[in-house]
Design a protein around this motif. Sequence first.
Motif, PDB file in Angstrom:
ATOM      1  N   ARG A  28       0.823  -1.220   0.000  1.00 62.23           N
ATOM      2  CA  ARG A  28       0.000   0.000   0.000  1.00 62.23           C
ATOM      3  C   ARG A  28       0.849   1.259   0.000  1.00 62.23           C
ATOM      4  O   ARG A  28       0.492   2.261  -0.595  1.00 62.23           O
ATOM      5  N   SER A  29       1.980   1.199   0.711  1.00 64.53           N
ATOM      6  CA  SER A  29       2.787   2.414   0.857  1.00 64.53           C
ATOM      7  C   SER A  29       3.586   2.730  -0.408  1.00 64.53           C
ATOM      8  O   SER A  29       4.109   3.820  -0.558  1.00 64.53           O
ATOM      9  N   ARG A  30       3.691   1.761  -1.312  1.00 68.56           N
ATOM     10  CA  ARG A  30       4.437   2.018  -2.549  1.00 68.56           C
ATOM     11  C   ARG A  30       3.528   2.718  -3.553  1.00 68.56           C
ATOM     12  O   ARG A  30       2.395   2.301  -3.753  1.00 68.56           O
ATOM     13  N   LYS A  31       4.058   3.760  -4.159  1.00 67.21           N
ATOM     14  CA  LYS A  31       3.263   4.461  -5.159  1.00 67.21           C
ATOM     15  C   LYS A  31       3.481   3.800  -6.518  1.00 67.21           C
ATOM     16  O   LYS A  31       4.612   3.501  -6.886  1.00 67.21           O
ATOM     17  N   ARG A  33       3.744   3.893 -10.408  1.00 66.54           N
ATOM     18  CA  ARG A  33       4.047   4.954 -11.378  1.00 66.54           C
ATOM     19  C   ARG A  33       2.965   5.045 -12.443  1.00 66.54           C
ATOM     20  O   ARG A  33       2.612   4.045 -13.064  1.00 66.54           O
ATOM     21  N   ALA A  86      -4.141   0.625  -6.740  1.00 65.55           N
ATOM     22  CA  ALA A  86      -4.460   2.007  -7.086  1.00 65.55           C
ATOM     23  C   ALA A  86      -4.883   2.012  -8.550  1.00 65.55           C
ATOM     24  O   ALA A  86      -4.585   1.073  -9.291  1.00 65.55           O
ATOM     25  N   GLU A  88      -3.702   3.447 -10.995  1.00 69.97           N
ATOM     26  CA  GLU A  88      -2.570   3.399 -11.929  1.00 69.97           C
ATOM     27  C   GLU A  88      -2.214   1.969 -12.349  1.00 69.97           C
ATOM     28  O   GLU A  88      -1.559   1.772 -13.375  1.00 69.97           O
ATOM     29  N   ARG A 109     -10.435   6.000  -7.337  1.00 70.15           N
ATOM     30  CA  ARG A 109      -9.476   5.784  -6.249  1.00 70.15           C
ATOM     31  C   ARG A 109     -10.307   5.590  -4.980  1.00 70.15           C
ATOM     32  O   ARG A 109     -10.640   6.545  -4.308  1.00 70.15           O
TER      33      ARG A 109
ATOM     34  N   GLY B 124       1.269  12.492 -13.614  1.00 67.86           N
ATOM     35  CA  GLY B 124       2.380  12.226 -12.711  1.00 67.86           C
ATOM     36  C   GLY B 124       3.620  13.014 -13.072  1.00 67.86           C
ATOM     37  O   GLY B 124       4.728  12.660 -12.678  1.00 67.86           O
ATOM     38  N   GLU B 166       5.165  14.824  -4.460  1.00 69.73           N
ATOM     39  CA  GLU B 166       5.001  13.367  -4.496  1.00 69.73           C
ATOM     40  C   GLU B 166       4.110  12.917  -5.654  1.00 69.73           C
ATOM     41  O   GLU B 166       4.034  11.736  -5.957  1.00 69.73           O
ATOM     42  N   HIS B 167       3.425  13.873  -6.277  1.00 74.03           N
ATOM     43  CA  HIS B 167       2.627  13.524  -7.457  1.00 74.03           C
ATOM     44  C   HIS B 167       3.385  13.807  -8.744  1.00 74.03           C
ATOM     45  O   HIS B 167       2.791  13.866  -9.822  1.00 74.03           O
TER      46      HIS B 167
END
Lengths: 311, 271
Positions: A28-31, A33, A86, A88, A109, B124, B166-167
């Motif tokens: 969850r904490s990883r975004k 890309r 997410a 993405e 989201r 992004g 962060e975005h």
Amino acid sequence: MSTFHPDLARGRFIPNVSVGRLSSRIVRSRKIRPTDPGTGVTVQELVVPGPKDAPSVSLRVFQPTGLKAAAPALLWIHGGGTIMGAPELDDRTNIAFARELGITVAAVRYRLAPDHPAPAAVEDAYAALRGLAERAGDLHIDIDRIAIGGASAGGGIAAALALLAHDRAEIRPVFQLLLYPMLDDRTTTRTDLDTLKVRLWTPKSNRYAWSSYLGDAVAGPEVSPYAAAARREDLTGLPPAWIGVGTLDLFHDEDVEYARRLSDSGVPCDLDVVPGAFHAFDLVFPKAEVSREFWRRQARALEGALWADRK
Amino acid sequence: MASNRPVALVTGASSGLGKATAHALVEAGFDVVGTSRKTSGSTSSGGVTFLALDVTSDDSVSSVVQQVIERFGRIDVLVNNAGLGIDGAAEEISVAQAQRVFDVNVFGLMRMTKAVLPHMRGRGRGRIINISSLGGFVGNPFMSVYIATKHAVEGYTESLDHEIREHGVRVLRVQPGPFNTPFDANSVQADTPVPVYARQRAIYDEVTQEQLRGGDDPAVIAKVVVAAATDRKPKLSYPAGSLAPRLKVLRRILPARTFDKSVRKFNRMTA
């Protein structure tokens, strides 16, 4: 169970690890890309009002560049067991839907369990659907041609959203596109499954995910159909569906059963069973021919439902 | 129409720094859309596509941003350059007049920023470059309202940059000192003159004229904007020209009292 599909033979080497509290928290904490849609498709993050007494909901919206006339839309719900993921995640396929079909794709989201258990996710998805309808004018969306869809947990939420929209009778989605949907919490108690060749989503992950989403009610008598769509007795009057699932998927049985019940209730339902395919195979091996074909079938199903006049 | 070149949107691009920036961005390989109030319809000159935009109107802002995205498919860089100058003692400028200047310099910039952010956040990536000023970090007599707007831009930029980094989006500020443009001609005159300030104001006008004549060429500042738009590791602040970087250092190292004295001496004020 059958053997791996030849295009997915490498899947044999995916270790059969499960997710739990710690690992899902790390994921969850990883975004994730975002993918650049390039030219031809534009992307923006829209914010629409959330459910009652809940925060507003963000939508990742892809549109064909320069869209002028009202076109159909797809509300997409990402997977991740209701505990991860997410919008993405599915950028690649969503961009392709927007580009190839000329439709708006809005990926919601939604709030994740266990911090936000049921019905947070499906209510967020409903708020997203309403938000799309409210902004139909400036987004050039034809509100009579909105499809909903999702993969895995997102497929389950999409199926539940179809029930919710049907019962509330405010907005009527015209199609549900369900990729290996997570529909039935009672699968967590099955002991008769041969899961040696199941990949990516194990019975242990499934138990952790469902109990995160439903709490202690999991597999009990009190589960709402808006949380686990398979719990719904009466499936009549729902929008037509397309369900795709592999034979090596933990959800194979519950998905085939749901498709059968939809058909029995008079809801047109296309069931696409992919031999030797495991859960989320198209995400892991997007370039495999079987994955490309899987996407083409979804696109064809959507095109038939949303652009009936083009045929 | 859509190509793979990055797309930049420059507000206030019909003259001065905006014009120089637009051309410098074209040279740096951008597809550039320039906006100004005076453009009628959409014209094209020197590789820059022009659109009419009034940054004080919500509708105008959202329609222009929408048009650019529709035509080019994306916005990589927004340069918030449109701005008004206003000279005069604080007492000589009515609040209504100050509000009009804020509506362009501050709220116009916020409108533009809010209109492009959903798009940039979705991709992004993206960069917003706010044209601040030497007056963004130094005070000067007879410029209180203008400098207040630029201080607002400074704070807005620095705070927002933290929020959206962060975005994948960065918000940067370019801080030019005096430079040689018709900006002064575009300045608003104070609407309620007060005679007691007349003598000192005449001196201020003289000093300012000297400054502007000896100011930097806008092309020098434009180069800095291009650097902000293209640097791989961008900085929050880009002081630009010959005066601003030096004053920035002086402000940091000089004792407050010494700095205060030098500003007064510079403006030929007593004691």
